[in-house]
Design a protein around this motif. Sequence first.
Motif, PDB file in Angstrom:
ATOM      1  N   GLN A 174     -85.408 -49.921  51.013  1.00 21.64           N
ATOM      2  CA  GLN A 174     -85.977 -49.010  50.015  1.00 21.64           C
ATOM      3  C   GLN A 174     -86.343 -49.799  48.769  1.00 21.64           C
ATOM      4  O   GLN A 174     -85.531 -50.533  48.228  1.00 21.64           O
ATOM      5  CB  GLN A 174     -84.975 -47.916  49.661  1.00 21.64           C
ATOM      6  CG  GLN A 174     -85.496 -46.904  48.656  1.00 21.64           C
ATOM      7  CD  GLN A 174     -84.478 -45.829  48.349  1.00 21.64           C
ATOM      8  OE1 GLN A 174     -83.378 -45.820  48.881  1.00 21.64           O
ATOM      9  NE2 GLN A 174     -84.825 -44.922  47.464  1.00 21.64           N
ATOM     10  N   VAL A 175     -87.571 -49.629  48.311  1.00 25.19           N
ATOM     11  CA  VAL A 175     -88.039 -50.343  47.132  1.00 25.19           C
ATOM     12  C   VAL A 175     -87.569 -49.611  45.880  1.00 25.19           C
ATOM     13  O   VAL A 175     -87.710 -48.395  45.770  1.00 25.19           O
ATOM     14  CB  VAL A 175     -89.572 -50.444  47.125  1.00 25.19           C
ATOM     15  CG1 VAL A 175     -90.054 -51.176  45.877  1.00 25.19           C
ATOM     16  CG2 VAL A 175     -90.067 -51.153  48.382  1.00 25.19           C
ATOM     17  N   GLN A 176     -87.014 -50.378  44.959  1.00 28.64           N
ATOM     18  CA  GLN A 176     -86.579 -49.797  43.694  1.00 28.64           C
ATOM     19  C   GLN A 176     -87.033 -50.672  42.542  1.00 28.64           C
ATOM     20  O   GLN A 176     -86.926 -51.903  42.613  1.00 28.64           O
ATOM     21  CB  GLN A 176     -85.049 -49.648  43.651  1.00 28.64           C
ATOM     22  CG  GLN A 176     -84.517 -48.503  44.499  1.00 28.64           C
ATOM     23  CD  GLN A 176     -83.052 -48.226  44.225  1.00 28.64           C
ATOM     24  OE1 GLN A 176     -82.252 -49.145  44.121  1.00 28.64           O
ATOM     25  NE2 GLN A 176     -82.703 -46.962  44.094  1.00 28.64           N
ATOM     26  N   LEU A 177     -87.534 -50.044  41.504  1.00 26.85           N
ATOM     27  CA  LEU A 177     -87.904 -50.707  40.266  1.00 26.85           C
ATOM     28  C   LEU A 177     -87.187 -49.974  39.149  1.00 26.85           C
ATOM     29  O   LEU A 177     -87.395 -48.773  38.963  1.00 26.85           O
ATOM     30  CB  LEU A 177     -89.406 -50.658  40.023  1.00 26.85           C
ATOM     31  CG  LEU A 177     -90.327 -51.467  40.945  1.00 26.85           C
ATOM     32  CD1 LEU A 177     -90.492 -50.807  42.308  1.00 26.85           C
ATOM     33  CD2 LEU A 177     -91.681 -51.650  40.299  1.00 26.85           C
ATOM     34  N   VAL A 178     -86.357 -50.682  38.423  1.00 31.68           N
ATOM     35  CA  VAL A 178     -85.564 -50.062  37.371  1.00 31.68           C
ATOM     36  C   VAL A 178     -85.916 -50.701  36.038  1.00 31.68           C
ATOM     37  O   VAL A 178     -85.654 -51.885  35.809  1.00 31.68           O
ATOM     38  CB  VAL A 178     -84.054 -50.204  37.660  1.00 31.68           C
ATOM     39  CG1 VAL A 178     -83.256 -49.546  36.553  1.00 31.68           C
ATOM     40  CG2 VAL A 178     -83.708 -49.597  39.023  1.00 31.68           C
ATOM     41  N   GLU A 179     -86.530 -49.896  35.169  1.00 33.68           N
ATOM     42  CA  GLU A 179     -86.940 -50.373  33.851  1.00 33.68           C
ATOM     43  C   GLU A 179     -85.852 -50.081  32.819  1.00 33.68           C
ATOM     44  O   GLU A 179     -85.096 -49.118  32.950  1.00 33.68           O
ATOM     45  CB  GLU A 179     -88.239 -49.699  33.387  1.00 33.68           C
ATOM     46  CG  GLU A 179     -89.436 -49.897  34.284  1.00 33.68           C
ATOM     47  CD  GLU A 179     -89.827 -48.636  35.017  1.00 33.68           C
ATOM     48  OE1 GLU A 179     -91.029 -48.446  35.301  1.00 33.68           O
ATOM     49  OE2 GLU A 179     -88.929 -47.825  35.298  1.00 33.68           O
ATOM     50  N   SER A 180     -85.844 -50.893  31.787  1.00 35.36           N
ATOM     51  CA  SER A 180     -84.950 -50.668  30.654  1.00 35.36           C
ATOM     52  C   SER A 180     -85.563 -51.324  29.423  1.00 35.36           C
ATOM     53  O   SER A 180     -86.473 -52.149  29.532  1.00 35.36           O
ATOM     54  CB  SER A 180     -83.559 -51.242  30.932  1.00 35.36           C
ATOM     55  OG  SER A 180     -83.642 -52.640  31.138  1.00 35.36           O
ATOM     56  N   GLY A 181     -85.049 -50.933  28.255  1.00 33.15           N
ATOM     57  CA  GLY A 181     -85.440 -51.597  27.024  1.00 33.15           C
ATOM     58  C   GLY A 181     -86.358 -50.812  26.119  1.00 33.15           C
ATOM     59  O   GLY A 181     -86.691 -51.277  25.030  1.00 33.15           O
ATOM     60  N   GLY A 182     -86.772 -49.631  26.517  1.00 29.65           N
ATOM     61  CA  GLY A 182     -87.623 -48.842  25.647  1.00 29.65           C
ATOM     62  C   GLY A 182     -86.846 -48.312  24.454  1.00 29.65           C
ATOM     63  O   GLY A 182     -85.626 -48.461  24.356  1.00 29.65           O
ATOM     64  N   GLY A 183     -87.575 -47.687  23.530  1.00 28.51           N
ATOM     65  CA  GLY A 183     -86.910 -47.126  22.360  1.00 28.51           C
ATOM     66  C   GLY A 183     -87.888 -46.838  21.245  1.00 28.51           C
ATOM     67  O   GLY A 183     -89.098 -46.812  21.446  1.00 28.51           O
ATOM     68  N   LEU A 184     -87.321 -46.623  20.072  1.00 30.42           N
ATOM     69  CA  LEU A 184     -88.094 -46.315  18.870  1.00 30.42           C
ATOM     70  C   LEU A 184     -88.086 -47.530  17.944  1.00 30.42           C
ATOM     71  O   LEU A 184     -87.019 -48.088  17.676  1.00 30.42           O
ATOM     72  CB  LEU A 184     -87.495 -45.102  18.161  1.00 30.42           C
ATOM     73  CG  LEU A 184     -88.077 -44.733  16.795  1.00 30.42           C
ATOM     74  CD1 LEU A 184     -89.534 -44.335  16.928  1.00 30.42           C
ATOM     75  CD2 LEU A 184     -87.257 -43.618  16.163  1.00 30.42           C
ATOM     76  N   VAL A 185     -89.254 -47.908  17.458  1.00 26.49           N
ATOM     77  CA  VAL A 185     -89.361 -49.059  16.576  1.00 26.49           C
ATOM     78  C   VAL A 185     -90.458 -48.796  15.547  1.00 26.49           C
ATOM     79  O   VAL A 185     -91.394 -48.033  15.821  1.00 26.49           O
ATOM     80  CB  VAL A 185     -89.664 -50.341  17.390  1.00 26.49           C
ATOM     81  CG1 VAL A 185     -91.026 -50.268  18.051  1.00 26.49           C
ATOM     82  CG2 VAL A 185     -89.535 -51.596  16.531  1.00 26.49           C
ATOM     83  N   GLN A 186     -90.325 -49.398  14.397  1.00 29.17           N
ATOM     84  CA  GLN A 186     -91.367 -49.259  13.378  1.00 29.17           C
ATOM     85  C   GLN A 186     -92.542 -50.176  13.689  1.00 29.17           C
ATOM     86  O   GLN A 186     -92.381 -51.209  14.354  1.00 29.17           O
ATOM     87  CB  GLN A 186     -90.804 -49.593  12.005  1.00 29.17           C
ATOM     88  CG  GLN A 186     -89.855 -48.541  11.448  1.00 29.17           C
ATOM     89  CD  GLN A 186     -89.484 -48.817  10.001  1.00 29.17           C
ATOM     90  OE1 GLN A 186     -89.463 -49.960   9.558  1.00 29.17           O
ATOM     91  NE2 GLN A 186     -89.177 -47.761   9.256  1.00 29.17           N
ATOM     92  N   ALA A 187     -93.701 -49.807  13.184  1.00 30.80           N
ATOM     93  CA  ALA A 187     -94.887 -50.643  13.357  1.00 30.80           C
ATOM     94  C   ALA A 187     -94.602 -52.056  12.834  1.00 30.80           C
ATOM     95  O   ALA A 187     -93.966 -52.226  11.788  1.00 30.80           O
ATOM     96  CB  ALA A 187     -96.067 -50.037  12.615  1.00 30.80           C
ATOM     97  N   GLY A 188     -95.057 -53.039  13.602  1.00 28.36           N
ATOM     98  CA  GLY A 188     -94.795 -54.433  13.266  1.00 28.36           C
ATOM     99  C   GLY A 188     -93.549 -54.991  13.911  1.00 28.36           C
ATOM    100  O   GLY A 188     -93.319 -56.204  13.900  1.00 28.36           O
ATOM    101  N   GLY A 189     -92.748 -54.118  14.496  1.00 28.88           N
ATOM    102  CA  GLY A 189     -91.509 -54.539  15.131  1.00 28.88           C
ATOM    103  C   GLY A 189     -91.716 -55.013  16.561  1.00 28.88           C
ATOM    104  O   GLY A 189     -92.844 -55.135  17.046  1.00 28.88           O
TER     105      GLY A 189
END
Length: 120
Positions: free
Chosen positions: A1-16
């Motif tokens: 079974q193929v699995q792709l697990v993403e992480s690391g998203g979030g809220l950041v200010q412009a320029g960050g």
Amino acid sequence: QVQLVESGGGLVQAGGSLRLSCVVSGVTFSRNVIGWYRQDPGKQREFVARINNPGLTDYADSVKGRFTISRDSAKNTVTLQMNSLKPEDTAVYYCAVSRYPYDIRNPDYWGQGTQVTVSS
């Protein structure tokens, strides 16, 4: 079974900066092209960046010079380093695997997505 697990998203200010990771399992990592795509509500999903096994990369014009994609074959992981973020980068970001012939428009497998929000 193929699995792709993403992480690391979030809220950041412009320029960050944010760093997204995608761990891939169930496919031969070295034989496939791994990419990132994004979709904002009401818009079509768009290509962001991709990388093949030798490490050749391809970027959308909108992110060139700001985003960097890399891969760690030992960990079956692809990373997207996003710098100088802009509000227009806000979207759900998806990791995707493309098997031969590596059609950039139609990857074969998708992750569940991770939200990136850039505030002005």
